[in-house]
Motif scaffolding. Structure first.
Motif, PDB file in Angstrom:
ATOM      1  N   THR A   1       0.565   4.637  -4.059  1.00  0.00           N
ATOM      2  CA  THR A   1       0.105   3.432  -4.736  1.00  0.00           C
ATOM      3  C   THR A   1       1.301   2.575  -5.153  1.00  0.00           C
ATOM      4  N   VAL A   2       1.202   1.273  -4.925  1.00  0.00           N
ATOM      5  CA  VAL A   2       2.274   0.334  -5.285  1.00  0.00           C
ATOM      6  C   VAL A   2       1.667  -0.809  -6.093  1.00  0.00           C
ATOM      7  N   GLU A   3       2.530  -1.707  -6.562  1.00  0.00           N
ATOM      8  CA  GLU A   3       2.059  -2.881  -7.284  1.00  0.00           C
ATOM      9  C   GLU A   3       1.081  -3.657  -6.407  1.00  0.00           C
TER      10      GLU A   3
ATOM     11  N   TRP B   1      -1.053  -6.339  -4.386  1.00  0.00           N
ATOM     12  CA  TRP B   1      -0.924  -7.693  -3.856  1.00  0.00           C
ATOM     13  C   TRP B   1      -2.295  -8.352  -3.748  1.00  0.00           C
TER      14      TRP B   1
END
Length: 332
Positions: A143-145, A147
């Motif tokens: 999981t990433v920031e 978009w």
């Protein structure tokens, strides 16, 4: 179960697969519709004209062994605006699930993304979709920031050909894959200390020796691991054992599989070894490579200086004596 994977955005069965995907997706979001004709326009066009909707993208289909029609699909979106390529529309028909089709589609999509030179791949998944999420996690997505700010939508990303430092035990665990790199290099004509044909058992034995050197603290090993976890490239750093040479190290066995070349892996591996050497107090690195080999372009481009050439220094895999050029690079 084996599956036939093909690229074909015009396959006659693709509209049905995409329509099924979107109908289920709409139902899960609480906005169910009856037919593909009732889908929101942005999704309806994909089901009606996938060749046009995905004209710039890679569409893969999976046909189970023994079947006459594909039962799954996935889309690898082309990179846009400097962003990583994105995986979309992963779908396997319910009757064909739990047979490895989704994993096979993902593996091929990741392989193609890596072959294109992309540093990473990204995707989105609804938080309630437990099985797809488990698959993505198992493939190394994290999981990433976000978009995309839609509630309950997770944004995930996976680096490709991750460069990792290998412990002695991991070198042993990857001995077969590392041996395959060495055999591929010799088969390709690289002068890396062996004559052709290089026996796989001998190559595995050589890496077993490397693992022992790593355990003794005299050699560090980094490998680029592909989407399937197998090494696609490797580099080692050997520390000088002479008391008056503790400031010096040697770059040895920088190998990139022929199928993984052309996307900067060699430069990344070299830079990783250089950074570690500098961080651990080494001030000078040396290496040697066959004169006029493609590797010379890499080293010169990375700031290495040619110190001189020795004629007939080593035999190439075919047994012909070749000149070798010595290089050095000061660190810090």
């Amino acid at each position: 179960m084996t599956a036939h994977i093909e690229e074909n955005r015009s396959h006659p069965h693709l509209p049905d697969l995409l329509a099924a995907y979107h109908l289920v997706n709409q139902a899960e979001k609480g906005t169910a519709v009856e037919t593909a004709a009732d889908l929101p326009a942005v999704y309806r066009v994909e089901a009606e004209d996938p060749a046009g909707a995905f004209a710039a993208d890679t569409v893969l289909l999976a046909t189970p062994s023994g079947a006459d029609a594909p039962a799954g699909c996935v889309v690898l979106k082309a990179p846009r605006d400097g962003r990583a390529p994105e995986i979309k529309r992963l779908w396997v028909a319910p009757e064909a699930r739990r047979k490895g089709l989704a994993r096979a589609l993902m593996a091929e999509a990741l392989r193609r993304a890596a072959a294109s030179g992309a540093p990473a791949v990204r995707l989105t998944v609804w938080s309630w979709r437990d099985e797809p999420l488990a698959l993505y996690r198992s493939l190394g997505f994290a999981t990433v920031e976000p978009w995309d700010g839609r509630p309950d939508l997770l944004c995930l990303e996976k680096p490709l050909d991750v460069v990792e430092r290998l412990s002695p035990d991991v070198v042993r665990a990857h001995a077969d894959g590392l041996a395959a790199l060495l055999v591929d290099a010799v088969d390709g004509g690289a002068s890396v200390g062996f004559l052709a044909p290089l026996d796989r058992v001998a190559a595995v034995s050589w890496w077993s020796g490397v693992a022992e050197e790593a355990a003794a603290g005299v050699r560090d090993v980094w490998a680029a691991l592909g989407p399937d976890g197998r090494p696609t490239g490797v580099v080692t750093l050997v520390r000088a054992d002479a008391e008056n040479g503790r400031h010096r190290g040697e770059i040895a066995r920088l190998l990139v599989h022929r199928s993984a070349r052309g996307r900067g892996l060699g430069r990344r591996l070299l830079a990783t070894a250089e950074a570690h050497a500098a961080a651990t107090g080494l001030r000078l690195l040396v290496l040697d490579t066959q004169t006029d080999s493609p590797a010379e372009h890499l080293y010169r481009g990375a700031g290495w200086t040619a110190a001189g050439t020795i004629p007939d220094f080593a035999a190439d895999p075919a047994g012909t004596l070749r000149a070798t050029t010595l290089y050095y690079k000061r660190l810090g």
